[in-house]
Design an enzyme around this catalytic site. Structure first.
Site, PDB file in Angstrom:
ATOM      1  N   TYR A  63      82.434  35.921  34.671  1.00  0.00           N
ATOM      2  CA  TYR A  63      83.471  36.781  33.807  1.00  0.00           C
ATOM      3  C   TYR A  63      84.173  35.840  32.837  1.00  0.00           C
ATOM      4  CZ  TYR A  63      87.408  40.586  32.877  1.00  0.00           C
ATOM      5  OH  TYR A  63      87.843  41.273  32.255  1.00  0.00           O
ATOM      6  N   CYS A  64      83.644  35.953  31.924  1.00  0.00           N
ATOM      7  CA  CYS A  64      84.149  35.881  30.583  1.00  0.00           C
ATOM      8  C   CYS A  64      83.869  34.024  30.497  1.00  0.00           C
ATOM      9  CB  CYS A  64      85.189  35.626  30.431  1.00  0.00           C
ATOM     10  SG  CYS A  64      86.784  35.081  28.894  1.00  0.00           S
ATOM     11  N   LEU A  65      84.257  33.350  30.861  1.00  0.00           N
ATOM     12  CA  LEU A  65      84.739  31.692  30.691  1.00  0.00           C
ATOM     13  C   LEU A  65      83.690  30.920  32.144  1.00  0.00           C
ATOM     14  CD1 LEU A  65      84.912  28.535  30.624  1.00  0.00           C
ATOM     15  CD2 LEU A  65      86.933  28.606  30.790  1.00  0.00           C
TER      16      LEU A  65
ATOM     17  N   PHE B 280      79.705  39.175  33.247  1.00  0.00           N
ATOM     18  CA  PHE B 280      80.725  39.989  32.598  1.00  0.00           C
ATOM     19  C   PHE B 280      81.422  39.555  31.211  1.00  0.00           C
ATOM     20  CE2 PHE B 280      82.751  41.686  36.461  1.00  0.00           C
ATOM     21  CZ  PHE B 280      80.983  42.234  36.673  1.00  0.00           C
TER      22      PHE B 280
END
Length: 601
Positions: free
Chosen positions: A333-335, A361
């Site tokens: 997710y993200c980073l 994500f």
């Protein structure tokens, strides 16, 4: 002769003298303490008066504007023409006419929802006057020719910050809702608001830290992040949580989730009704989640490669020990997704095939067009940030949180200024905003590497541009099946930037676009019946072409993902209980102790 009574007098009352006395005494005592503490800290540091280097950007814009005075004059003439029309329309309204408005706010702008902004000619004039001025400022900035791209982006961003700050909704005398509340309460709302302001200054130790929610209503592990499970492994950087099954059989291939360490993992486990983790468990996944440490100065030298080795690599080893399975489906997710992509490129060189599918994500790997976060990435700002981190060993959690809040200032800053300080109300208890305020710190070495090598230099997308643990990475060597989930209104990872990953990975790839933003578009359970999503099996080079051919489907994307990932391997196995029957003993109950460490501790 008797005085004529004011028919509106009953709407006004004076504040209770006792309340005024107590409040002002409290203000004096707390205010003196806050100012004293602030001045002491100011004397201990030689703060840069312009740490974001905004002044230079606006000076450059002004120079460019003066080089083309005709364009500026044209914009001014247009502004004054609209302003005169507004004056005339206001005069006509006062005479009983109903002229069409000169300008209207965006349908999504909730600042002017009170009926008085349209029903009362004075407030209607204030509203339209502000909207005209805001449009004028933005048009002048956008029309400035010859500015370097980054300077233009910075000027545009901070112009919008200024425009948002100057909204009449943010001031007592120009907000009809606040004036009405002040009249009804005899000004007690303002006294309560002053007390709220002082409390927020105390929370921020002299810096304004606005309360977005009633944080007394939430306890991690008690009423949020409550999906049952056990911590089964930990190291310096993370705890690995294995969640308890709710089905007799589970998919043989376990699921690992790598959240970002910019925020805490429980965005995916807020409440039972909106928990992606609980939902995935109910679908038959054996779910493992990394809970990152909230680092302090002792972890200052932890780098991005440490996060890779002590994060996904260590987690996969632990999962094999716990379940006997060498392969896993992995979500980033993200980073956490950027770390997953980096890890997959690293694994490709090492011939490590344990990741059988990768789900991303709202993840960027190509940072060429990084959206509004790019405003904060230039040499001057990075150098100032690195100097600050070198003294502490980490980036303070509030600094990152403030940056993200500025991306949606009206929703995440000014709406709370009005509610807390002008209306004098307590913020509403909201789990997502509690999570948003539960900030995390960033280790100095890792954060500098991330900002410079990825955001500033965009090295991750270059073959061999990034070296992690002695391996040069090339995302084009990633061949695992990939599911890329982006959100249409994402201010942090713009979806058209995340789409670029579809042209890099060489395995079968599915791209899905969800409605809403970086958080709400992801944490969107099927039962909520909110937010649609778009699908398109084709992956043309340009995102606009993908969207043009996409089909919009109602509701959450979660079932689409589950169908995709479960179709890769439908083999079932007996349910796995954390800490039992495997090579890892339970350390403590989920959500573990790492997630409970706050940035203020």
């Amino acid at each position: 002769m008797a005085e004529t009574e004011n028919p509106n007098a009953a709407q006004f009352r004076l504040p209770d003298p006792a309340i005024v006395s107590r409040t002002m005494a409290d203000v004096a005592e707390r205010g003196q303490r806050i100012v004293s503490d602030f001045l002491k800290r100011q004397s201990e540091s030689a703060a840069d008066p312009d740490p974001l280097k905004i002044g230079h950007a606006f000076l450059e814009m002004t120079t460019r504007l003066m080089a083309n005075p005709g364009r500026l004059m044209q914009a001014q003439l247009g502004f004054w023409h609209d302003y005169l029309t507004l004056w005339q329309n206001t005069a006509r309204r006062m005479l009983g006419d109903e002229p069409k408005p000169v300008i209207a706010e965006d349908d999504k702008d909730r600042r002017f929802k009170d009926d008085a902004w349209r029903d009362h000619e004075v407030f209607d004039f204030i509203r339209q006057s502000y909207l005209l001025s805001a449009r004028y400022f933005r048009s002048v900035v956008e029309g400035t020719e010859g500015l370097p791209a980054h300077t233009a982006q910075k000027v545009d961003f901070y112009t919008r910050q200024f425009v948002d700050a100057m909204s009449p909704t943010n001031f007592l005398m120009t907000n009809p809702e606040v004036l009405r509340r002040t009249a009804e309460s005899g000004g007690e709302n303002l006294l309560r608001g002053l007390s709220n302001l002082l409390s927020d200054l105390e929370r921020g130790r002299g810096k304004l830290r606005i309360r977005m929610t009633d944080d007394t209503k939430f306890r991690v592990g008690e009423n949020i992040a409550v999906t049952p499970g056990k911590v089964v492994f930990q190291n310096d950087l993370m705890q690995l949580i294995q969640y308890s099954p709710t089905t007799k059989e589970v998919l043989k291939r376990p699921l690992l989730i790598i959240p970002p360490w910019i925020n805490k993992f429980y965005i995916l486990d807020l409440r039972p009704k909106n928990s992606f983790i609980r939902w995935a468990v109910e679908q038959g996944h054996t779910v493992f989640v990394i809970s990152w440490v909230n680092p302090d100065e002792k972890l200052a030298e932890k780098g991005f490669d440490d996060y890779m080795l002590e994060g996904p690599y260590a987690a996969l080893d632990a999962i094999e020990a716990a379940t006997g399975e060498k392969g896993a489906n992995v979500i980033g997710y993200c980073l956490g997704g950027t770390l997953l992509a980096s890890t997959l490129a690293h694994m490709a060189v090492r011939k490590d095939t344990r990741v059988k599918s990768a789900t991303f994500f709202t993840t960027m790997v190509d940072f060429e067009e990084a959206g509004e976060l790019g405003v904060f990435i230039d040499e001057e700002q990075l150098s100032a940030l690195e100097e600050k981190m070198s003294k502490l060993g980490y980036l303070e959690g509030r600094e990152m949180a403030t940056t993200f809040n500025m991306l949606r200032a009206n929703d995440l800053i000014w709406s709370f200024v009005v509610n807390n300080y002008l209306m004098g109300q307590e913020p509403f208890p909201f789990d997502l905003l509690y999570w948003n305020d539960d900030s995390t710190r960033m280790p100095a070495k890792m954060h500098s590497f991330y900002l410079r090598r990825m955001y500033q230099q965009n090295d991750l997308v270059k073959p061999g541009g990034v070296d992690l643990a002695g391996v040069k990475l090339d995302l084009r060597k990633v061949k695992v099946p990939a599911y890329i989930l982006s959100t249409r209104e994402d201010h942090i990872a713009p979806w058209k930037s995340t789409y670029r990953a579809t042209q890099l990975y060489k395995g079968s790839t599915r791209f899905v676009l969800a409605a809403s933003g970086h958080i709400a578009g992801v944490a969107n359970p099927p039962d909520a019946g909110k937010y649609s999503h778009w699908v398109n099996a084709e992956l043309p080079p340009e995102p606009d072409a993908w969207f043009k051919g996409a089909t919009e489907l109602a509701g959450s994307w979660w079932p689409d993902w589950h169908r995709w990932v479960s179709a890769l391997d439908r083999t079932m196995a007996p349910a796995r209980v954390p800490g039992q029957g495997g090579g890892l003993a339970a350390i403590e109950d989920a959500p573990g102790s790492f997630v409970k460490v706050m940035a203020t501790d």
